[in-house]
Scaffold this motif. Structure first.
Motif, mmCIF file in Angstrom:
data_model
loop_
_atom_site.group_PDB
_atom_site.id
_atom_site.type_symbol
_atom_site.label_atom_id
_atom_site.label_comp_id
_atom_site.label_asym_id
_atom_site.label_seq_id
_atom_site.Cartn_x
_atom_site.Cartn_y
_atom_site.Cartn_z
ATOM 1 N N ALA A 61 0.842 -1.209 0.000
ATOM 2 C CA ALA A 61 0.000 0.000 0.000
ATOM 3 C C ALA A 61 0.875 1.256 0.000
ATOM 4 C CB ALA A 61 -0.932 -0.014 1.211
ATOM 5 N N ARG A 62 2.002 1.209 0.709
ATOM 6 C CA ARG A 62 2.926 2.356 0.703
ATOM 7 C C ARG A 62 3.555 2.545 -0.678
ATOM 8 N NH1 ARG A 62 5.351 0.206 5.606
ATOM 9 N NH2 ARG A 62 3.908 0.754 7.269
ATOM 10 N N LEU A 63 3.863 1.442 -1.351
ATOM 11 C CA LEU A 63 4.388 1.540 -2.720
ATOM 12 C C LEU A 63 3.361 2.198 -3.638
ATOM 13 C CD1 LEU A 63 6.128 -1.915 -3.230
ATOM 14 C CD2 LEU A 63 7.213 0.313 -3.337
ATOM 15 N N PHE A 76 -6.087 6.517 -3.998
ATOM 16 C CA PHE A 76 -6.891 5.299 -3.947
ATOM 17 C C PHE A 76 -7.609 5.239 -2.612
ATOM 18 C CE2 PHE A 76 -4.162 4.187 -7.372
ATOM 19 C CZ PHE A 76 -4.813 3.204 -8.095
ATOM 20 N N ASP A 77 -8.867 4.825 -2.631
ATOM 21 C CA ASP A 77 -9.531 4.576 -1.359
ATOM 22 C C ASP A 77 -9.144 3.167 -0.901
ATOM 23 O OD1 ASP A 77 -11.146 2.746 -2.723
ATOM 24 O OD2 ASP A 77 -13.017 3.833 -2.356
ATOM 25 N N ARG A 78 -9.596 2.787 0.268
ATOM 26 C CA ARG A 78 -9.230 1.489 0.866
ATOM 27 C C ARG A 78 -9.586 0.325 -0.074
ATOM 28 N NH1 ARG A 78 -8.406 -0.670 5.928
ATOM 29 N NH2 ARG A 78 -8.646 1.316 6.985
ATOM 30 N N ASN A 79 -10.769 0.384 -0.673
ATOM 31 C CA ASN A 79 -11.203 -0.701 -1.556
ATOM 32 C C ASN A 79 -10.402 -0.738 -2.856
ATOM 33 O OD1 ASN A 79 -13.172 -1.533 0.276
ATOM 34 N ND2 ASN A 79 -14.688 -0.138 -0.583
ATOM 35 N N GLY A 80 -9.989 0.423 -3.341
ATOM 36 C CA GLY A 80 -9.157 0.472 -4.536
ATOM 37 C C GLY A 80 -7.804 -0.172 -4.303
ATOM 38 N N VAL A 81 -7.207 0.116 -3.145
ATOM 39 C CA VAL A 81 -5.922 -0.505 -2.796
ATOM 40 C C VAL A 81 -6.102 -2.011 -2.646
ATOM 41 C CG1 VAL A 81 -4.127 -0.671 -1.034
ATOM 42 C CG2 VAL A 81 -4.965 1.574 -1.729
ATOM 43 N N ALA A 82 -7.199 -2.417 -1.992
ATOM 44 C CA ALA A 82 -7.455 -3.844 -1.802
ATOM 45 C C ALA A 82 -7.567 -4.560 -3.147
ATOM 46 C CB ALA A 82 -8.721 -4.046 -0.974
ATOM 47 N N ALA A 88 -2.329 -8.129 -7.626
ATOM 48 C CA ALA A 88 -0.939 -8.551 -7.387
ATOM 49 C C ALA A 88 -0.892 -10.023 -7.002
ATOM 50 C CB ALA A 88 -0.298 -7.690 -6.311
ATOM 51 N N SER A 89 -1.888 -10.471 -6.284
ATOM 52 C CA SER A 89 -1.974 -11.880 -5.911
ATOM 53 C C SER A 89 -2.272 -12.744 -7.143
ATOM 54 C CB SER A 89 -3.074 -12.052 -4.866
ATOM 55 O OG SER A 89 -2.782 -13.096 -4.004
ATOM 56 N N ARG A 90 -3.149 -12.264 -8.011
ATOM 57 C CA ARG A 90 -3.445 -13.009 -9.241
ATOM 58 C C ARG A 90 -2.217 -13.076 -10.143
ATOM 59 N NH1 ARG A 90 -8.378 -10.534 -8.771
ATOM 60 N NH2 ARG A 90 -7.900 -8.898 -10.257
ATOM 61 N N LEU A 91 -1.436 -12.007 -10.182
ATOM 62 C CA LEU A 91 -0.199 -12.031 -10.977
ATOM 63 C C LEU A 91 0.768 -13.088 -10.447
ATOM 64 C CD1 LEU A 91 0.554 -8.244 -11.603
ATOM 65 C CD2 LEU A 91 -0.220 -9.929 -13.274
ATOM 66 N N ALA A 92 0.762 -13.278 -9.134
ATOM 67 C CA ALA A 92 1.627 -14.297 -8.527
ATOM 68 C C ALA A 92 1.050 -15.693 -8.722
ATOM 69 C CB ALA A 92 1.810 -14.015 -7.032
ATOM 70 N N GLU A 93 -0.222 -15.768 -9.135
ATOM 71 C CA GLU A 93 -0.939 -17.027 -9.312
ATOM 72 C C GLU A 93 -0.953 -17.842 -8.026
ATOM 73 O OE1 GLU A 93 0.779 -18.949 -12.738
ATOM 74 O OE2 GLU A 93 -0.043 -17.442 -14.106
ATOM 75 N N ASP A 94 -1.094 -17.121 -6.903
ATOM 76 C CA ASP A 94 -1.088 -17.767 -5.590
ATOM 77 C C ASP A 94 -1.824 -16.853 -4.616
ATOM 78 O OD1 ASP A 94 -0.482 -18.851 -3.081
ATOM 79 O OD2 ASP A 94 1.585 -19.316 -3.630
ATOM 80 N N ALA A 95 -2.860 -17.356 -3.988
ATOM 81 C CA ALA A 95 -3.669 -16.539 -3.075
ATOM 82 C C ALA A 95 -2.889 -16.119 -1.831
ATOM 83 C CB ALA A 95 -4.928 -17.298 -2.662
ATOM 84 N N GLU A 96 -1.763 -16.763 -1.570
ATOM 85 C CA GLU A 96 -0.996 -16.448 -0.367
ATOM 86 C C GLU A 96 0.284 -15.687 -0.663
ATOM 87 O OE1 GLU A 96 -0.588 -19.764 2.252
ATOM 88 O OE2 GLU A 96 -2.667 -20.387 1.952
ATOM 89 N N ARG A 97 0.385 -15.141 -1.874
ATOM 90 C CA ARG A 97 1.586 -14.393 -2.256
ATOM 91 C C ARG A 97 1.190 -13.180 -3.078
ATOM 92 N NH1 ARG A 97 5.877 -16.906 -0.729
ATOM 93 N NH2 ARG A 97 7.387 -16.099 -2.161
ATOM 94 N N PHE A 98 2.091 -12.174 -3.105
ATOM 95 C CA PHE A 98 1.950 -10.993 -3.959
ATOM 96 C C PHE A 98 3.083 -11.009 -4.968
ATOM 97 C CE2 PHE A 98 0.221 -8.733 -0.036
ATOM 98 C CZ PHE A 98 -1.095 -8.742 -0.459
ATOM 99 N N SER A 99 2.798 -10.629 -6.206
ATOM 100 C CA SER A 99 3.852 -10.431 -7.191
ATOM 101 C C SER A 99 4.536 -9.105 -6.878
ATOM 102 C CB SER A 99 3.255 -10.379 -8.596
ATOM 103 O OG SER A 99 4.235 -9.947 -9.510
ATOM 104 N N PRO A 104 3.262 -4.056 -14.041
ATOM 105 C CA PRO A 104 1.848 -4.288 -14.338
ATOM 106 C C PRO A 104 0.906 -3.634 -13.322
ATOM 107 C CG PRO A 104 3.077 -6.340 -14.518
ATOM 108 C CD PRO A 104 4.008 -5.318 -13.943
ATOM 109 N N ILE A 105 1.316 -3.568 -12.066
ATOM 110 C CA ILE A 105 0.486 -2.925 -11.036
ATOM 111 C C ILE A 105 0.421 -1.423 -11.306
ATOM 112 C CG2 ILE A 105 0.297 -2.415 -8.565
ATOM 113 C CD1 ILE A 105 -0.406 -5.308 -9.266
ATOM 114 N N ALA A 106 1.556 -0.824 -11.648
ATOM 115 C CA ALA A 106 1.582 0.615 -11.945
ATOM 116 C C ALA A 106 0.741 0.922 -13.186
ATOM 117 C CB ALA A 106 3.026 1.083 -12.147
#
Length: 172
Positions: A61-63, A76-82, A88-99, A104-106
């Motif tokens: 969120a700080r990034l 971004f509001d709270r829901n936008g950041v979420a 970022a999790s979908r990019l990592a293809e893992d619900a327990e990780r962030f890419s 791509p996020i930017a």
């Protein structure tokens, strides 16, 4: 006509060269250039994902906040950041990780900013991020659409009943 020739003197120079790239390119360079490993002796492989936790979500969120400030995006509001974190999790293809591939996020954040500004919104919400995601999918979905059209027009036939030797139908 007289000719003048220059006799340049060597200039003292010391430098360290750092190359960034993906693993495949590194291994190809090692394989096809025998001097590559002699010149670039230290290889470092950075992980492209981080474990999803409360602390990593706050760092992410700080990034995003830094990106907003640097590029003069709407906040971004709270829901936008979420929603960006979900992406970022979908990019990592893992619900327990962030890419941690932030490009791509930017890009998604910039496009969400575009949609928010188009609505004259004061903040970027999850709705704007979803709209940006859907727009990106539409731009890249030509092959899926062509395949679907071919099936609908009976150009591509997929047997869904019976058996045939040596034929595999894969439906996703």
């Amino acid at each position: 006509i007289s000719t003048v020739s220059l006799d340049p003197q060597p200039v003292p120079f010391s430098a360290k060269v750092v190359l960034f790239g993906d693993r495949m390119v590194y291994h190809l360079l090692c394989q096809f250039d025998p001097e590559f490993q002699e010149i670039f002796k230290v290889a470092v492989d950075f992980d492209e994902e981080v474990t999803r936790s409360e602390a990593s979500a706050q760092h992410y969120a700080r990034l995003i906040s830094g990106l907003v400030e640097r590029e003069a995006l709407l906040p971004f509001d709270r829901n936008g950041v979420a929603r960006l974190l979900e992406h970022a999790s979908r990019l990592a293809e893992d619900a327990e990780r962030f890419s941690v591939r932030l490009g791509p996020i930017a890009d998604l954040a910039r496009e969400a900013d575009h949609w928010a500004r188009a609505e004259s919104a004061s903040t970027i919400t999850d709705r704007h991020v979803v709209r940006a995601e859907q727009a990106a999918i539409r731009r890249l979905d030509r092959l899926r659409d062509k395949s679907r059209e071919a099936t609908l027009r009976n150009i591509l036939l997929v047997d869904t009943e019976g058996r045939k030797v040596g034929q595999i139908n894969g439906l996703t």
